[in-house]
Design a protein around this motif. Structure first.
Motif, PDB file in Angstrom:
ATOM      1  N   LEU A   1       0.839  -1.195   0.000  1.00 32.93           N
ATOM      2  CA  LEU A   1       0.000   0.000   0.000  1.00 32.93           C
ATOM      3  C   LEU A   1       0.876   1.248   0.000  1.00 32.93           C
TER       4      LEU A   1
ATOM      5  N   SER B   1       4.119   2.537  -5.520  1.00 29.24           N
ATOM      6  CA  SER B   1       3.685   2.734  -6.900  1.00 29.24           C
ATOM      7  C   SER B   1       3.992   1.541  -7.803  1.00 29.24           C
TER       8      SER B   1
ATOM      9  N   ALA C   1      -3.222  -0.426  -7.781  1.00 28.00           N
ATOM     10  CA  ALA C   1      -4.447  -1.040  -7.252  1.00 28.00           C
ATOM     11  C   ALA C   1      -5.645  -0.651  -8.112  1.00 28.00           C
TER      12      ALA C   1
ATOM     13  N   HIS D   1      -5.400   5.918   2.295  1.00 29.94           N
ATOM     14  CA  HIS D   1      -5.329   5.497   0.898  1.00 29.94           C
ATOM     15  C   HIS D   1      -6.707   5.693   0.272  1.00 29.94           C
TER      16      HIS D   1
ATOM     17  N   SER E   1      -2.011   4.522  -2.137  1.00 28.09           N
ATOM     18  CA  SER E   1      -2.628   3.613  -3.092  1.00 28.09           C
ATOM     19  C   SER E   1      -3.974   4.178  -3.507  1.00 28.09           C
TER      20      SER E   1
END
Length: 430
Positions: free
Chosen positions: A44, A47, A51, A302, A346
Motif C-alpha cells: 500500500l 507505486s 491497485a 489510501h 494507493s
C-alpha cells in the motif's frame, strides 16, 4: 536373502520418490514463500503495486457468476497493465472466492504471476434490502456470517489476501437503504484485530473500512462522534472515497468554465475543468487528514475508490453536467494516478471493467460505464497507448482480442465530448 534385498530396493525407491516430490514442491513456485512474506505495509502506497477495484460481472445480473476461466482472463489483462492489488466488495457471493482460486491457479501456472487482494465484507443495517422498516442503529443478522467468510478466505489464501475492509460506504448517511452507525463497523474491526492478536489471522493483515470522505470526518460535523474516533484508532489505515464526477451535479462549485476561460480552446477548457476536479478530490482527502490530525491520531490514508464514468444519459451526461466521456475519464485517471503515486498513496481506482448489472434497467446509466474496459474487452481511450505498445497482445476477454474503442478513431471519440458548462463565478476556495 533375495526377498530382503528386494525389500531394501523398494524402500530406497520410495525414499527417492518422496525426496523428488518434496524437491518439486519446493521448486514449483519459488515466489510462493516471498509472496507470503509480502505485507499490506509493503504494497500500500507503493507505486510498483498499482491497485484497482474489480468486478468481473459481464451480464445484467449477478445471478450469472463469472467462471474461473473468465476471471483468469481478466487477471491476465490487469496483470499486463501492472495492476497488482484488487479490491472486492462482498463474500456472500462466489465472486471473491473464485477470484482467489483464479489467482492461485495462475500463480501455480506461472511463478512470476503476482496479485494481491483487499477483500471487502459487506455490512448492512437491520432489515436492509427487505420490506421491513430499516433500523440504522442495529445491524443485520447477516453481518456475522459475512465476517466469518472473510476470515476463512484470509486464512485459506494468506499469500493473496492482505487487507480486509469492513463495509463499503456503510456509514455514509446517503446510503439510505443500508447504512449503519460507526459502532457497528468498530465492533467488527475490533473483532478482526483481536483475531490477529490471537494468531488466528496474520499479524500483518491490515484491517480497514472503505467509506466516503465525509464518513471519515472530512465533511459534515454530524459524523464527528466518539465511535468514529475509536474506529479511526482501531483501523490500520483509512480507505477513503472521493467522487468529483458525482459532484459535477450535486455540488458543482468547481465544475465548469469560468470568466476568461471561455476564450480558451475547447481542449484547454476541458483540461482546466478536469484539473479542478482533481484538486477537489485532493481537498476531500486532505480534509480527512486534517480531521484525524485534530484528534491527535496518525494513520495512513489510501484512496479506496474514485473514478469517472465514460458515459451517462442522466445527471452527468449531455443533458446534465456534461462531465462524462472517454476523454475526460482518461484525464481524471491520469491525474489521480500521478497524485496518489507522488503522495505514496494507493488508489483502488473504480473500476477495471464496465459492469452492466449496476444499472440493469438503464443501459446508459453512469454506474454501468466506470470501467477502463468495455464488457466485451475494448480498451477505452485512457488505455489506447497500451494497446499500441502491444501490452495486451495475445490476451482476450470473452474470446475477443483487446482492441480500442471507436476503432481507435480519435475524431469519432471527440464528436461525443461535451464542453463543461459556462459559469459566471467560482468561489475563492476552489
Amino acid at each position: 536373502m533375495r526377498a530382503t534385498k528386494h525389500i531394501l530396493i523398494l524402500i530406497l525407491l520410495v525414499f527417492l520418490v518422496i525426496s523428488c516430490k518434496n524437491k518439486q514442491s519446493n521448486t514449483q513456485n519459488p515466489n510462493q514463500q516471498n509472496q507470503n512474506e509480502v505485507t499490506a505495509k509493503d504494497i500500500l502506497g507503493n507505486s510498483k503495486y498499482l491497485a484497482i477495484s474489480y468486478g468481473g460481472y459481464r451480464k445484467k445480473s449477478r445471478d450469472f457468476q463469472p467462471s474461473i476461466e473468465e476471471l483468469k482472463e481478466d487477471m491476465k489483462i490487469l496483470h499486463a497493465m501492472n495492476i497488482r492489488i484488487l479490491r472486492t466488495y462482498n463474500v456472500r457471493l462466489a465472486h471473491t472466492s473464485n477470484i482467489l482460486k483464479a489467482i492461485r491457479e495462475l500463480k501455480n501456472e506461472d511463478a512470476n504471476f503476482e496479485m494481491y487482494m483487499m477483500v471487502g465484507a459487506w455490512i448492512d443495517c437491520k432489515n436492509a434490502w427487505t420490506d421491513q422498516p430499516l433500523n440504522h442503529h442495529e445491524e443485520s443478522e447477516n453481518n456475522a456470517s459475512e465476517i466469518d467468510r472473510a476470515v476463512a478466505l484470509a486464512q485459506e489464501f494468506p499469500d493473496i489476501v492482505k487487507v480486509i475492509a469492513v463495509g463499503n460506504e456503510a456509514m455514509v448517511k446517503w446510503a439510505a437503504s443500508y447504512f449503519v452507525q460507526p459502532a457497528v463497523i468498530l465492533k467488527w474491526v475490533n473483532h478482526l484485530q483481536a483475531l490477529k492478536k490471537k494468531g488466528d489471522l496474520s499479524k500483518d493483515l491490515w484491517i480497514t473500512s472503505s467509506d466516503n470522505f465525509a464518513s471519515w470526518g472530512g465533511g459534515d460535523p454530524q459524523y464527528h462522534v466518539e465511535d468514529l474516533t475509536k474506529l479511526i484508532e482501531a483501523v490500520d489505515y483509512l480507505s477513503v472515497h472521493t467522487y468529483p464526477m458525482h459532484d459535477t451535479h450535486y455540488n458543482p462549485i468547481f465544475w465548469g468554465v469560468f470568466g476568461d476561460e471561455t476564450e480558451l480552446s475547447s481542449l484547454k477548457r476541458i483540461d482546466i475543468a478536469m484539473n479542478r476536479a482533481k484538486t477537489y478530490a485532493v481537498s476531500q482527502s486532505d480534509s480527512v487528514a486534517s480531521y484525524i490530525k485534530s484528534l491527535g491520531i496518525n494513520k495512513p490514508i489510501h484512496i479506496g475508490e474514485t473514478g469517472w464514468a465514460s458515459f451517462s444519459n442522466g445527471y452527468y451526461g449531455a443533458k446534465g453536467s456534461k462531465a462524462t466521456d472517454e476523454y475526460k475519464e482518461a484525464i481524471f485517471y491520469n491525474h489521480i494516478r500521478e497524485w496518489t503515486n507522488e503522495a505514496n498513496m494507493s488508489c483502488f481506482y473504480f473500476e477495471a471493467f464496465d459492469e452492466p448489472w449496476k444499472d440493469a434497467h438503464n443501459s446508459g446509466g453512469s454506474e454501468n460505464h466506470f470501467g477502463l474496459f468495455t464488457v466485451d474487452g475494448k480498451a477505452k481511450y485512457v488505455l489506447w497507448d497500451l494497446v499500441d505498445k502491444g501490452v495486451f497482445e495475445g490476451l482476450t476477454r470473452g474470446g475477443n482480442p483487446i482492441t480500442k474503442t471507436y476503432n481507435g478513431n480519435k475524431e469519432a471519440l471527440f464528436l461525443e465530448v461535451e464542453l463543461p458548462p459556462v459559469k459566471k463565478e467560482i468561489t475563492k476556495n476552489h
